[in-house]
Design a protein around this motif. Structure first.
Motif: not given
Length: 279
Positions: A113-116, A169-171, A201-202, A272-274
């Motif tokens: 769920v979260l970025i480490p 999902a974290t992204i 990424v999974l 994703a950044t773009r």
């Protein structure tokens, strides 16, 4: 050696020293309660560091040589010292985690769920705390951010190897809005370029993967010791038995096979950044 690691080592070695002796016999010999001896032998938040007199009586009962007793007393002194986190109002279980993390040579973590935490930006951390603790006072949020950033500094100084697998999902979860999240994803790309970091990424397309019913977990390796950390109801739980550690190591290896390779991960993060920067 951090106080957490010293306590863990002290407790583990005291349990080995007892061998097949019954707790009741040892407790009677050193004039303490059975529960006290049990807690001396328990690593982590449930454990207790014995006083110097009690420890000496215990080690003399085990017929250890004077130089070995001195080594244990030195370990006890380290276990009773304070880590930097202990002056920051950190909960005891979180403090144990920080102590182990700061001393680890290798970290393997899965986050659904979260970025480490070690890879979070300050903006992401603030947005996360404000979202998950809406009634928290600003100074409490500031304190939490300082602790998170201090963890990152300790890890950077240590240079420990980090292998992180994060769910798609974290992204996709836009913590703090597009601008904050775009900065966070760019930070992940930069972090993945570090020689001691592997990031994968999974993807959603992995389907029913090995950790789907497990949730987040971290494996911390310190010398010959590997500790498994899981979180339940916002409380960290610690396991060092080979069964639990081995099962999660196997799960991690299966996740590696299902996750995108590091180069694929970077391509996904750049896309994703773009997309976030266009919002």
């Amino acid at each position: 050696m951090s106080p957490t690691v010293a306590q863990w080592q002290l407790a583990t070695e005291m349990r080995k020293l007892r061998g097949d002796r019954k707790l009741a016999d040892v407790a009677r010999a050193v004039r303490v309660n059975v529960s006290t001896v049990s807690r001396w032998e328990t690593p982590g938040v449930e454990g207790v560091v014995p006083g110097p007199g009690s420890l000496e009586r215990l080690l003399e009962y085990y017929e250890l040589k004077p130089e070995v007793i001195q080594r244990f007393l030195g370990m006890r002194k380290e276990a009773r010292s304070s880590g930097w986190w202990q002056s920051n109002g950190v909960a005891e279980d979180y403090g144990t985690y920080i102590g182990l993390e700061s001393a680890a040579q290798r970290l393997r973590t899965y986050e659904p769920v979260l970025i480490p935490g070690l890879l979070q930006t300050e903006g992401y951390v603030r947005a996360l705390f404000k979202g998950t603790m809406p009634s928290a006072l600003p100074e409490a949020v500031d304190a939490g951010v300082r602790v998170r950033l201090s963890r990152q500094e300790a890890w950077s100084a240590n240079g420990a190897r980090l292998w992180a697998i994060v769910s798609e999902a974290t992204i996709r979860t836009t913590v703090g809005g597009p601008k904050v999240m775009a900065e966070q994803v760019r930070h992940l790309i930069r972090a993945a370029e570090r020689p001691n970091v592997t990031l994968q990424v999974l993807p959603f397309e992995a389907g029913a993967h090995a950790a789907l019913e497990i949730g987040n977990f971290t494996l911390l390796t310190l010398d010959e010791l590997t500790v498994l950390v899981t979180v339940t109801d916002n409380t960290s739980l610690f396991w060092d038995d080979q069964g639990s550690v081995g099962r999660h190591e196997e799960v991690f290896e299966r996740l590696l096979a299902d996750a995108w390779r590091p180069t694929q991960t970077i391509s996904f993060l750049e896309g994703a950044t773009r997309a976030l920067e266009k919002e």
